[in-house]
Design an enzyme around this catalytic site. Sequence first.
Site, PDB file in Angstrom:
ATOM      1  N   ALA A   5     -13.176  13.600 -21.798  1.00  0.00           N
ATOM      2  CA  ALA A   5     -12.386  13.240 -20.368  1.00  0.00           C
ATOM      3  C   ALA A   5     -14.176  13.633 -19.486  1.00  0.00           C
ATOM      4  CB  ALA A   5     -12.209  13.997 -20.031  1.00  0.00           C
ATOM      5  N   CYS A   6     -14.153  11.688 -18.608  1.00  0.00           N
ATOM      6  CA  CYS A   6     -15.192  11.988 -17.450  1.00  0.00           C
ATOM      7  C   CYS A   6     -14.850  11.819 -16.770  1.00  0.00           C
ATOM      8  CB  CYS A   6     -16.492  11.302 -17.954  1.00  0.00           C
ATOM      9  SG  CYS A   6     -16.683   9.285 -18.201  1.00  0.00           S
ATOM     10  N   GLN A   7     -15.484  11.131 -15.571  1.00  0.00           N
ATOM     11  CA  GLN A   7     -14.542  11.544 -14.369  1.00  0.00           C
ATOM     12  C   GLN A   7     -13.927   9.340 -14.355  1.00  0.00           C
ATOM     13  OE1 GLN A   7     -14.729  13.405 -11.070  1.00  0.00           O
ATOM     14  NE2 GLN A   7     -13.309  12.058 -10.363  1.00  0.00           N
TER      15      GLN A   7
END
Length: 149
Positions: A99-101
Amino acid sequence: MDRYIEFVLNHYMLSLALAVVTYLLIQELFDTAFKKYDSVSPLLAVAKMNDNDTIVIDVRDAPDYVLGHIENAINTPLGRLSEHLPELDAHKKTPVLIACQNGTRSASAAKTLAKAGFEQVFVIAGGMLAWETDYKLPIKITSKNKKTL
């Protein structure tokens, strides 16, 4: 054939732009065809988390991670992911969600993990923005006892 050569000589900028765009399209085609990771929606990510001993790696920087993250996610910023691969070696056969932004840094992290030999790498499509806003899934906000590498 002479007319093509004349066109290229007279319009070298257009010809160069065509060559660059063609190269980039072919590169993208090969990257998509041979990528060793998949993209999953946040709902499918939750299903994977419930079914298996899946780990979640959050590749955002620590300040963003502290503001809200997926429960039990390991925070390893993308810039330091390569340094922490030996610590993640135990999870090479288990599913790994990244996951990232907004989903852009996750692809780079997925490529790094796939090259390192991780077998089941999944990128959460849309990242934490989709997780929180689109799907309204729960997040954990913490400033103490955060799990980082």
